[in-house]
Enzyme design. Structure first.
Site, PDB file in Angstrom:
ATOM      1  N   LYS A   1       0.881  -1.171   0.000  1.00 54.47           N
ATOM      2  CA  LYS A   1       0.000   0.000   0.000  1.00 54.47           C
ATOM      3  C   LYS A   1       0.926   1.230   0.000  1.00 54.47           C
ATOM      4  CE  LYS A   1      -3.736   2.445   0.729  1.00 54.47           C
ATOM      5  NZ  LYS A   1      -4.694   2.654  -0.353  1.00 54.47           N
TER       6      LYS A   1
ATOM      7  N   LYS B   1       4.199   4.213 -11.724  1.00 49.08           N
ATOM      8  CA  LYS B   1       2.791   3.828 -11.926  1.00 49.08           C
ATOM      9  C   LYS B   1       2.015   5.062 -12.372  1.00 49.08           C
ATOM     10  CE  LYS B   1      -1.106   1.480  -9.676  1.00 49.08           C
ATOM     11  NZ  LYS B   1      -1.554   0.792  -8.457  1.00 49.08           N
TER      12      LYS B   1
ATOM     13  N   CYS C   1      -2.657   8.182  -8.005  1.00 47.67           N
ATOM     14  CA  CYS C   1      -3.856   8.097  -7.160  1.00 47.67           C
ATOM     15  C   CYS C   1      -4.846   9.171  -7.627  1.00 47.67           C
ATOM     16  CB  CYS C   1      -3.490   8.308  -5.691  1.00 47.67           C
ATOM     17  SG  CYS C   1      -4.957   8.280  -4.647  1.00 47.67           S
TER      18      CYS C   1
HETATM   19  C1  LIG Z   1      -9.419   0.387  -2.171  1.00 43.78           C
HETATM   20  C2  LIG Z   1      -8.295   0.613  -3.115  1.00 43.78           C
HETATM   21  C3  LIG Z   1      -7.145   1.255  -2.663  1.00 43.78           C
HETATM   22  C4  LIG Z   1      -6.079   1.481  -3.527  1.00 43.78           C
HETATM   23  N1  LIG Z   1      -4.954   2.092  -3.057  1.00 43.78           N
HETATM   24  C5  LIG Z   1      -3.887   2.281  -3.895  1.00 43.78           C
HETATM   25  C6  LIG Z   1      -2.681   2.820  -3.400  1.00 43.78           C
HETATM   26  O1  LIG Z   1      -2.530   3.138  -2.211  1.00 43.78           O
HETATM   27  N2  LIG Z   1      -1.662   2.994  -4.285  1.00 43.78           N
HETATM   28  C7  LIG Z   1      -1.756   2.636  -5.612  1.00 43.78           C
HETATM   29  O2  LIG Z   1      -0.793   2.800  -6.363  1.00 43.78           O
HETATM   30  N3  LIG Z   1      -2.896   2.095  -6.089  1.00 43.78           N
HETATM   31  C8  LIG Z   1      -3.958   1.906  -5.266  1.00 43.78           C
HETATM   32  N4  LIG Z   1      -5.095   1.302  -5.746  1.00 43.78           N
HETATM   33  C9  LIG Z   1      -5.170   0.920  -7.175  1.00 43.78           C
HETATM   34  C10 LIG Z   1      -4.847  -0.570  -7.396  1.00 43.78           C
HETATM   35  O3  LIG Z   1      -3.529  -0.871  -7.005  1.00 43.78           O
HETATM   36  C11 LIG Z   1      -5.045  -0.967  -8.870  1.00 43.78           C
HETATM   37  O4  LIG Z   1      -4.166  -0.177  -9.655  1.00 43.78           O
HETATM   38  C12 LIG Z   1      -6.465  -0.762  -9.361  1.00 43.78           C
HETATM   39  O5  LIG Z   1      -7.412  -1.129  -8.378  1.00 43.78           O
HETATM   40  C13 LIG Z   1      -6.763  -1.535 -10.653  1.00 43.78           C
HETATM   41  O6  LIG Z   1      -6.602  -2.920 -10.444  1.00 43.78           O
HETATM   42  P1  LIG Z   1      -7.867  -3.929 -10.263  1.00 43.78           P
HETATM   43  O7  LIG Z   1      -8.731  -3.766 -11.474  1.00 43.78           O
HETATM   44  O8  LIG Z   1      -7.263  -5.297 -10.135  1.00 43.78           O
HETATM   45  O9  LIG Z   1      -8.573  -3.494  -9.025  1.00 43.78           O
HETATM   46  C14 LIG Z   1      -6.175   1.063  -4.890  1.00 43.78           C
HETATM   47  C15 LIG Z   1      -7.333   0.407  -5.327  1.00 43.78           C
HETATM   48  C16 LIG Z   1      -8.377   0.173  -4.464  1.00 43.78           C
HETATM   49  C17 LIG Z   1      -9.602  -0.550  -4.968  1.00 43.78           C
END
Ligand SMILES: Cc1cc2nc3c(=O)[nH]c(=O)nc-3n(C[C@H](O)[C@H](O)[C@H](O)COP(=O)(O)O)c2cc1C
Length: 375
Positions: A46, A191, A154
């Protein structure tokens, strides 16, 4: 002995190409240890920052589901409804760097052969802020982290010099990456946000700054839907909402389009694909377009918080795939990375039913550089 699932990405060896992305599944030491136990090749923590964050009151994430027999789409959990997407407005880790530092060291000591990537974020408005990136980077790599992932993506940071606001500015992307590279002893991944017109522009900035890999996608900027009965957003605090991020199945095709742009623009660079992955077939899309690793968030959140069944299926799927194609000489995922990268072309390159040339909307004489398409 089954096929070899291991791969090398940005010089780091992975036992398999599957990572948990930076999100709730990787928000604590216990989660990360469970994730490695379950078989994930790597995790991205995270996002760790120096600024304390306080999240909104109430749920930070909800899941949008679609009915199979009606167009109804809602965050209300209903029997038989299928996952459409996740929606979140969660900020970066609410734990301090001091909290993370000993834990990163312990995780690495417990699982030296698993890949631990530290996701970091700071501001970028002045030299002090830029030094924060360096402080975070040095602290994490000193604890044995194998790589650093810069959160330039983000989608719900208010500060104009943080998160996707940095990721939308190619110069800031380049500066932040360069500043981190000055102190980094491990690979640096950038990212990026998908919320820009042409992600290739920001990726070029990251690569010019020295990024070892580009990662995409973070969540897509979005709003929750209104509840037609209450006229309130399905997720809100005191009736109010801010933009948040969409993840999960709905973003798989969107994220693939971004990734295709990236891998075609920079075919020799390294990419980690994220967005909507829950099975090997999903992950395969990213590999074929040119990603060396993939990352998962939403699917893992819904599977015992760290995705033990998801990673089992991803590993089993890759094993089946390599066994099935053994006759082609494919011995690892690296053999298919980018195999279909060039299958995405301009509309005018797609075959038409007859000899009548479609010229992408141009007059024939103004279209000299491209030869007419032959069936
Ligand atoms: C609740 C939540 C919190 C997230 N927090 C972060 C974060 O702290 N840093 C980050 O780079 N991406 C964060 N993401 C993005 C995810 O790492 C990922 O890039 C995004 O959810 C797309 O992937 P998925 O389709 O598998 O969910 C977060 C996503 C969710 C759902």
């Amino acid at each position: 002995m089954g096929p070899n699932l291991s791969t090398t990405f940005t010089g780091v060896r992975f036992r398999n190409p599957f990572l948990l992305s930076s999100a709730p599944p990787t928000e604590s030491e216990s989660n990360i240890l469970r994730a490695f136990d379950a078989g994930w090749g790597g995790v991205v923590t995270k996002t760790i920052g120096l600024h304390p964050v306080v999240n909104v009151v109430g749920p930070k994430t909800k899941f949008l589901r679609a009915d199979s027999d009606s167009p109804h789409l809602s965050m209300k959990k209903r029997p038989g409804a299928a996952l459409h997407s996740s929606w979140n407005w969660e900020l970066i880790s609410d734990k301090t760097l001091d909290w993370w530092v000993p834990r990163l060291g312990r995780i690495k000591a417990a699982f030296p052969d698993h890949v631990l990537v530290a996701s970091v974020m700071a501001g970028s408005g002045n030299d002090t802020e830029l030094r924060h990136w360096q402080e975070l980077a040095v602290a994490c790599q000193t604890q044995g982290c194998d790589a650093l992932e810069l959160n330039l993506s983000c989608p719900h940071m208010d500060r104009p010099d943080m998160g996707s606001n940095v990721g939308k500015d190619k110069e800031l992307v380049s500066i932040v990456t360069k500043v981190v590279k000055e102190v980094a002893k491990v690979p640096v991944w950038a990212k990026l946000t998908p919320s820009t017109t042409d992600i290739v522009v920001e990726a070029r900035g990251a690569l010019l700054g020295g990024a070892d890999a580009v990662v995409s996608s973070n969540t897509f900027t979005s709003l929750p839907l209104f509840d037609a009965e209450t006229l309130d957003f399905e997720i809100n605090v005191d009736g109010l909402v801010s933009t948040g991020g969409l993840g999960g199945p709905a973003i798989l095709p969107l994220s693939l389009a971004k990734m295709s742009q990236l891998t075609q623009a920079f075919p020799d660079k390294s990419f980690s694909g994220i967005g909507g992955i829950s099975t090997f077939e999903h992950a395969l899309n990213y590999f074929l377009l040119g990603c060396g690793t993939v990352q998962v968030c939403t699917a893992a959140m819904l599977d015992h918080a760290v995705g033990p069944n998801v990673i089992r299926e991803l590993n089993a799927g890759l094993t089946r795939f390599l066994e099935k194609h053994a006759d082609k000489g494919w011995t690892s995922v690296a053999d298919v990375v980018g195999l279909r990268r060039d299958r995405v072309v301009a509309q005018s390159k797609i075959r038409r039913p007859g000899e009548k040339d479609y010229r992408g909307g141009y007059e024939a004489e103004g279209y000299a550089e491209e030869p007419a398409i032959k069936n």
